[in-house]
Design a protein around this motif. Sequence first.
Motif, mmCIF file in Angstrom:
data_model
loop_
_atom_site.group_PDB
_atom_site.id
_atom_site.type_symbol
_atom_site.label_atom_id
_atom_site.label_comp_id
_atom_site.label_asym_id
_atom_site.label_seq_id
_atom_site.Cartn_x
_atom_site.Cartn_y
_atom_site.Cartn_z
ATOM 1 N N UNK A 123 0.599 -0.973 -0.303
ATOM 2 C CA UNK A 123 0.189 0.062 0.189
ATOM 3 C C UNK A 123 0.751 1.389 0.134
ATOM 4 N N UNK A 124 1.704 1.334 0.993
ATOM 5 C CA UNK A 124 2.419 2.881 0.911
ATOM 6 C C UNK A 124 3.540 2.942 0.019
ATOM 7 N N UNK A 125 3.982 1.945 -0.616
ATOM 8 C CA UNK A 125 5.275 1.671 -1.498
ATOM 9 C C UNK A 125 4.296 2.642 -3.275
ATOM 10 N N UNK A 126 3.344 1.742 -3.426
ATOM 11 C CA UNK A 126 2.298 1.987 -4.407
ATOM 12 C C UNK A 126 1.835 3.491 -4.595
ATOM 13 N N UNK A 127 1.767 3.620 -3.477
ATOM 14 C CA UNK A 127 1.108 5.028 -2.690
ATOM 15 C C UNK A 127 2.119 6.239 -3.657
ATOM 16 N N UNK A 128 3.177 5.443 -2.574
ATOM 17 C CA UNK A 128 4.110 6.777 -2.770
ATOM 18 C C UNK A 128 4.411 7.048 -4.371
ATOM 19 N N UNK A 129 4.674 5.479 -5.122
ATOM 20 C CA UNK A 129 5.173 5.547 -6.852
ATOM 21 C C UNK A 129 3.745 6.290 -7.277
ATOM 22 N N UNK A 130 2.541 6.564 -6.798
ATOM 23 C CA UNK A 130 1.318 7.433 -7.774
ATOM 24 C C UNK A 130 1.421 8.622 -7.261
ATOM 25 N N UNK A 131 2.680 8.851 -5.847
ATOM 26 C CA UNK A 131 1.647 10.606 -5.077
ATOM 27 C C UNK A 131 3.140 11.020 -6.699
ATOM 28 N N UNK A 132 4.701 10.407 -6.382
ATOM 29 C CA UNK A 132 5.518 10.854 -7.496
ATOM 30 C C UNK A 132 5.526 11.280 -8.807
ATOM 31 N N UNK A 133 4.080 10.222 -8.919
ATOM 32 C CA UNK A 133 4.120 11.006 -10.367
ATOM 33 C C UNK A 133 3.116 11.666 -10.833
ATOM 34 N N UNK A 134 2.010 12.357 -9.803
ATOM 35 C CA UNK A 134 1.080 12.782 -9.893
ATOM 36 C C UNK A 134 1.877 15.177 -9.495
#
Length: 185
Positions: A73-84
């Motif tokens: 959850x955290x790593x997937x969210x962090x990667x998504x956040x970094x792209x947005x």
Amino acid sequence: MNSATKSTDSNKLLPLRPPQPSAEQIEKAVEACLRVQYLGVEMGKQPFAAVLVGPDNETMLLSHSNLDHVNHAESSLARLAASHYTQAFLWTCTLYSTWEPCAMCTATCYWANIGRIVYAASEEQLMPLTGEGNESNMTMAMPCRKVLEGSQKEVEIVGPIEGLDRVVIEASDIYWRPLRVMQKV
């Protein structure tokens, strides 16, 4: 000296972080994590969830649950956040998680430039819940604070949260209890 001052003193590239969230804001964000976690469990996913909250300590920007054993959850969210969002903006945001982020997730939050991590229950509390030797969750004894030792940015860590940790443990045990029972058979 507070961590916001330390981080800007040590690295002038980072913006000043907003004040720490209040107890009510933390509780609200952990409750949001639990709603995401419940939905994930209903879809057959492990009981881990995270939300990203904006600099106002109120606005929920993104949420994520565990996808599988390498897409947490955290790593997937962090990667998504970094792209947005920009790195400067993410430094002023807070990632909340039901559970203490593992080494992979902590490092991903660091590289995404998320400035604060708040978790309800600790990795140490997870091991008895999942059961030792459970191939579904091979918990590591690597606290997130240890992962960040020696890093160049001072990511602020808050957790475990007394009281909310018990709520997360009870909510997560709905998933893990049957697996522990099967493991003993």
